[in-house]
Design a protein around this motif. Structure first.
Motif, PDB file in Angstrom:
ATOM      1  N   THR A   1      -4.753   3.155  45.039  1.00 53.26           N
ATOM      2  CA  THR A   1      -5.080   2.550  46.289  1.00 53.26           C
ATOM      3  C   THR A   1      -4.310   1.351  45.749  1.00 53.26           C
ATOM      4  N   ARG A   2      -4.367   0.257  46.547  1.00 53.22           N
ATOM      5  CA  ARG A   2      -3.587  -1.057  46.884  1.00 53.22           C
ATOM      6  C   ARG A   2      -4.767  -2.307  45.439  1.00 53.22           C
ATOM      7  N   GLU A   3      -5.512  -1.506  45.442  1.00 49.91           N
ATOM      8  CA  GLU A   3      -6.071  -2.748  44.305  1.00 49.91           C
ATOM      9  C   GLU A   3      -5.533  -2.013  42.627  1.00 49.91           C
ATOM     10  N   GLU A   4      -5.367  -0.393  43.139  1.00 52.74           N
ATOM     11  CA  GLU A   4      -4.702   0.312  41.486  1.00 52.74           C
ATOM     12  C   GLU A   4      -2.977  -0.523  41.276  1.00 52.74           C
TER      13      GLU A   4
ATOM     14  N   HIS B   1       0.870  -8.896  47.679  1.00 60.57           N
ATOM     15  CA  HIS B   1       0.039  -8.056  48.263  1.00 60.57           C
ATOM     16  C   HIS B   1       1.601  -7.611  48.799  1.00 60.57           C
TER      17      HIS B   1
ATOM     18  N   CYS C   1       2.315  -4.239  47.453  1.00 58.07           N
ATOM     19  CA  CYS C   1       1.283  -3.624  47.113  1.00 58.07           C
ATOM     20  C   CYS C   1       1.290  -2.677  48.734  1.00 58.07           C
TER      21      CYS C   1
ATOM     22  N   ALA D   1      -2.137  -3.422  42.940  1.00 56.87           N
ATOM     23  CA  ALA D   1      -2.245  -4.372  42.020  1.00 56.87           C
ATOM     24  C   ALA D   1      -2.108  -4.803  40.700  1.00 56.87           C
ATOM     25  N   ALA D   2      -3.595  -3.919  40.053  1.00 51.59           N
ATOM     26  CA  ALA D   2      -3.413  -3.740  38.644  1.00 51.59           C
ATOM     27  C   ALA D   2      -2.282  -3.368  37.755  1.00 51.59           C
TER      28      ALA D   2
END
Length: 283
Positions: free
Chosen positions: A198-201, A225, A228, A203-204
């Protein structure tokens, strides 16, 4: 390490290079849970485990990190198979080299016995199984995979002699469902399925890479951003894009990587041409 890329930004290492130190690798909670199962259960009980995922989803990174963690265990012998596409004869030769035994290439039965005796003696001495890690396992022939299944257990399959971790893409998972490989596919005891992030993963992962390299502010938040968004859930593509931007920023002596640099590096020729035409008309 390429100092040309590191010095201008105060980096300890290139966060987007494949040769990262182990502590700099990004490992999701899902991967860490899998590692716990391998370290605490699988190497003691033996059998087969599987890491499956499409290219760029982190299989090789996970296998590398797992290998380094397992190699720290003093009572565990870890073997890594580097040529999975070998025929049976070369497969036995590589196993012999990995586990330090002498085999006669013309005597496969002898090799079968000697390898199993080595693994049994290790088990009796340490109460842990030897561990074999195989990356790109989708390249292994069905005959070799089935030979490995027979090698890895004794007493009518009731005594696992070896802990095996296979890593491969969707072709391996598909092959294990076919009739000829069902005897192996049904013996996979632990699975790690890596999907597109995911985009969150992503980014992490990006934040972890920058923090571990000592440059958390190397990229603007908007560029993070953008990367990602553009990586399409693929960790490899994410780091390749970032690596190219880092090289250009070093060449231009830029202090920070931002969206302006991204547009200059990755803008398509057509969009540049259209933009130039619009500017000319405006004048």
């Amino acid at each position: 390490m390429n100092r040309l890329l590191l010095t201008p930004f105060g980096l300890k290492w290139n966060p987007f290079n494949t040769e990262l130190p182990t502590e700099a690798l990004y490992l999701s909670p899902k991967i860490n849970d899998f590692f716990w199962c391998i370290e605490q259960v699988h190497v003691r009980e033996g059998g087969f485990a599987l890491i499956q995922g499409d290219p760029g989803t982190g299989k090789s990174v996970a296998l590398r990190a797992l290998a380094e963690r397992l190699e720290r265990q003093t009572d565990l012998t870890v073997g890594i198979l580097n040529h999975p596409q070998s025929n049976l004869g070369d497969f036995y030769r590589e196993l012999a080299e990995v586990f330090g035994v002498t085999l006669k290439p013309c005597n496969r039965w002898g090799g079968f016995k000697i390898l199993r005796e080595r693994w049994i003696s290790h088990l009796e001495a340490t109460r842990t199984r030897c561990c074999l890690l195989i990356d790109e396992a989708q390249e292994m022939s069905p005959k070799t995979l089935l030979e490995l299944r027979l090698l890895a257990s004794a007493r009518f399959d009731s005594q696992p002699l070896l802990a095996v971790v296979l890593a491969g893409d969707a072709r391996l998972n598909e092959a294990l469902t076919r009739e000829e490989l069902l005897p192996l596919g049904t013996r996979i005891r632990v699975r790690l399925t890596l999907d597109y992030a995911t985009r969150e993963e992503l980014a992490a992962c990006l934040d972890h890479l920058l923090d571990s390299a000592g440059a958390p502010t190397l990229m603007s938040p908007s560029l993070k951003h953008t990367l990602c968004e553009r990586a399409g859930g693929n960790y490899r593509l994410l780091t390749n894009l970032a690596a190219q931007l880092l090289a250009v920023a070093a060449q231009r002596q830029l202090p920070v990587l931002d969206d302006k640099l991204y547009l200059e590096v990755f803008a398509s020729p057509n969009s540049t041409t259209h933009s130039t035409r619009r500017n000319s008309r405006a004048r």
